[in-house]
Design an enzyme around this catalytic site. Structure first.
Site, PDB file in Angstrom:
ATOM      1  N   ASP A 176       5.193  -3.272  12.060  1.00  0.00           N
ATOM      2  CA  ASP A 176       5.114  -2.746  11.428  1.00  0.00           C
ATOM      3  C   ASP A 176       4.806  -0.462  11.560  1.00  0.00           C
ATOM      4  OD1 ASP A 176       2.729  -1.526  10.774  1.00  0.00           O
ATOM      5  OD2 ASP A 176       2.065  -2.870   8.546  1.00  0.00           O
ATOM      6  N   LEU A 177       5.691  -0.064  10.660  1.00  0.00           N
ATOM      7  CA  LEU A 177       5.526   1.333  11.175  1.00  0.00           C
ATOM      8  C   LEU A 177       3.861   2.077  10.044  1.00  0.00           C
ATOM      9  CD1 LEU A 177       9.277   2.493  10.020  1.00  0.00           C
ATOM     10  CD2 LEU A 177       8.249   1.304  12.063  1.00  0.00           C
ATOM     11  N   ASP A 219       8.351  -2.468   5.320  1.00  0.00           N
ATOM     12  CA  ASP A 219       7.954  -2.168   6.765  1.00  0.00           C
ATOM     13  C   ASP A 219       7.700  -3.157   7.659  1.00  0.00           C
ATOM     14  OD1 ASP A 219       5.646  -1.633   6.327  1.00  0.00           O
ATOM     15  OD2 ASP A 219       4.901   0.104   7.527  1.00  0.00           O
TER      16      ASP A 219
END
Ligand code: C2E
Ligand code: MG
Ligand code: MG
Length: 569
Positions: A176-177, A219
């Site tokens: 994930d970001l 995300d």
């Protein structure tokens, strides 16, 4: 160049000639009409080419149409072209069965005219295209075009079985970001969407075509690397870590993004695909806790820690209902009055004979979605305690830690207000402590909620101040009453000079903004003197008392606290 081809799989040459003759009398778009007379031959043929449509005789020398379609499902996940089954008269039951298996239409041999044949072919092609579109919509993420969770999980399940059967390995990457929420909240969803599409493209470009890339939501992305050994999985992660962090330019905006990554390999630590997903998620969770652009591989060591965590997660509901989760209290000295005006409630949980660190208890509760039950229980416990103490000491204030993302929860706040009202405790007897780093993440919403709480008279303290990056402007807008300077500034003796300057600047700033300043983690007499001389209004730490379990009577509690303390003043 692609040619439009009609494939006729039929062991009877005469039938093939009839089809050809019928089609020659009408206008069709096929560039070629090919004849194959066995299942084996057909399977080999479609490996190389993809016909536009196929007419499939039910009975063939090496099997029947049903077996052919089942074989396609097994080997390539279903036919990649429309199929019309041709049966003898009276075999309609078979035809229906075949349609249930996914073929598009059926024809009864010897009974059709040229235009009926052409219509059946066109219908089959149209139906097939529609089915493909529906399949695409049901299995892909509309924003990025990647697989969605349903299809990915299904593929992972099959891939794990494939590994078991063929002694091969696979790697699962969970990604994930960092701070994506901040991008979404600050610049809007349209910008967030472009970032996600960008990342999706990079992920797809970084792996083989046969690998599976999916967006699970928000995300969160997952990648399955088929037939990949763990060192290769590690290599791909390194590639992602060097490829994804970048500055994305949008009009006059430059956004810096980076991924956090969890990796798990199969076979290894997991017994099945569900466990594999959970372990990859856990590895990502650990990576996120290490900071930005970090990567954690789930190994045996993580597994034992994880198993303990899973056991703890399962035990939490009972620990709450049995009151095994307890609260210890640490008195806080008011420098001016030289009295313990405040006390901080800190969670304690003994699991399998060892004390679980307070932050871990809170994180487990949040991950387990048990925050409503926990806060209901906590407010009841600590406020009942406060009520009891206030009989001796009515001015006593209780400081309660609350996770920043929970403070937005309306239900949690309602429960707090309900308990305060029920016990007739003044709202001003409560301080809600919110950690600075977490406070930074939710600007707009946080402001509104904090304002509402503040307006009701509940005090707000910024905990661990100095660990986040509060801008001064942000701080001046924030409705709060107290700053708790993080312990590290008092304890890190190597940088004493620098820390003293920071503490002094913070107390000055706090006082300018009408805030009271609390010194935390004070363990020595020197620390007490230093924090007082630097302007702190309150002092808290082991020097006065460790957090300890309460006595019914406030004075007795203070006596006990002092006794069990690191040292007494
Ligand atoms: P915090 O709110 O900053 O709490 C202070 C922590 O420092 C406590 O650790 C306390 O035991 C410890 N401490 C106090 N004085 C001293 C000292 O002189 N020396 C040292 N070395 N430590 C001292 P604890 O109880 O382990 O809690 C850690 C963190 O966990 C807390 O930091 C708080 O953020 C969180 N936490 C604890 N209880 C709760 C709770 O009920 N709810 C929530 N949401 N968070 C909690
Ligand atoms: Mg605190
Ligand atoms: Mg603190």
């Amino acid at each position: 160049m692609d040619i439009d081809e009609l494939l006729i799989i039929d062991d009877c040459k005469a039938d093939f000639v009839i089809y050809k003759r019928l089609l020659s009398s009408v206008k069709h778009n096929f560039d070629a009409i090919t004849h194959i007379d066995s299942i084996e031959g057909a399977l080999a043929y479609i490996n190389e080419t993809k016909p536009q449509c196929c007419i499939l005789d039910y009975n063939l020398p090496d099997g029947n149409a049903k077996q052919f379609v089942q074989q396609l499902h097994k080997s390539v996940g279903g036919a990649k072209f429309p199929i019309i089954v041709s049966t003898g008269a009276g075999d309609e039951r078979i035809a229906v069965e075949m349609m249930q298996l996914g073929v598009q239409d059926y024809l009864v041999k010897g009974k059709m005219t040229a235009s009926e044949l052409l219509r059946a072919i066109r219908n089959a092609i149209r139906t097939f295209e529609m089915e493909q579109k529906l399949h695409f919509l049901a299995h892909t993420d509309p924003l990025t075009g990647l697989l969605n969770r349903a299809l990915f999980t299904n593929r992972l399940e099959h891939a794990v079985k494939f590994c078991d059967r063929n002694q091969t390995e696979l790697s699962l990457i969970y990604l994930d970001l960092d701070n994506f929420k901040l991008i979404n909240d600050s610049y809007g969803h349209d910008v967030g969407d472009v970032v996600l599409q960008n990342v999706a493209k990079k992920l797809t470009e970084s792996v083989r075509e046969t690998d599976s890339v999916a967006r699970l939501g928000g995300d969160e992305f997952v990648i399955m690397l088929h037939e990949t050994q763990s060192y290769q999985g590690h290599f791909v992660v390194q590639k992602l870590l060097s490829k994804i962090p970048e500055a994305i330019r949008l009009d006059n905006l430059t956004l810096h993004i980076s991924p956090s990554i969890g990796l798990v390999c199969y076979p290894g630590t997991a017994d099945n695909y569900k466990e594999l997903m959970k372990q990859a998620d856990e590895a990502l969770y650990k990576a996120k806790h290490r900071g930005r652009a970090q990567y954690v591989k789930f190994s045996q060591e993580e597994k034992s820690e994880w198993q303990r965590k899973v056991a703890m997660m399962r035990a939490i509901p009972e620990a709450i209902s049995n009151r095994d989760i307890k609260f210890a209290y640490q008195p806080i000295l008011n420098v001016t009055s030289q009295e313990y005006d405040m006390v901080e409630a800190l969670v304690r949980w003994q699991f399998n004979h060892s004390l679980v660190p307070a932050l871990d208890v809170v994180n487990l509760i949040l991950r387990n979605d048990m925050y409503l039950e926990f806060h209901k229980f906590m407010f009841l416990e600590v406020l009942t305690q406060l009520k009891q103490w206030q009989q001796n000491k009515p001015s006593l204030i209780m400081s309660i830690n609350i996770p920043a993302n929970i403070v937005h929860n309306k239900r949690v706040l309602e429960i707090l207000y309900e308990q305060l009202n029920r016990l007739s405790i003044p709202y001003s007897s409560i301080v809600l402590e919110i950690t600075e780093t977490h406070l930074m993440k939710k600007s707009e919403l946080t402001m509104n909620v904090l304002q509402e709480i503040h307006d009701k008279g509940i005090q707000i303290a910024i905990d661990d101040f100095g660990t986040g990056y509060s801008s001064l402007e942000y701080l001046s807008d924030l409705p709060c009453n107290k700053l708790k300077i993080d312990q590290k500034f008092f304890r890190d003796t190597r940088n004493r000079k620098k820390n003293r300057a920071i503490i002094q600047a913070t107390t000055t700033l706090g006082h300018q903004l009408d805030l009271k300043v609390v010194a935390e983690g004070i363990e020595t007499e020197f620390g007490v003197e230093e924090s007082i001389s630097l302007g702190c209004d309150y002092v808290q730490g082991f020097w006065y008392s460790q957090p300890t379990y309460p006595e019914d009577d406030w004075c007795a509690f203070i006596r006990k606290a002092k006794k069990s303390g690191f040292k007494t003043a």
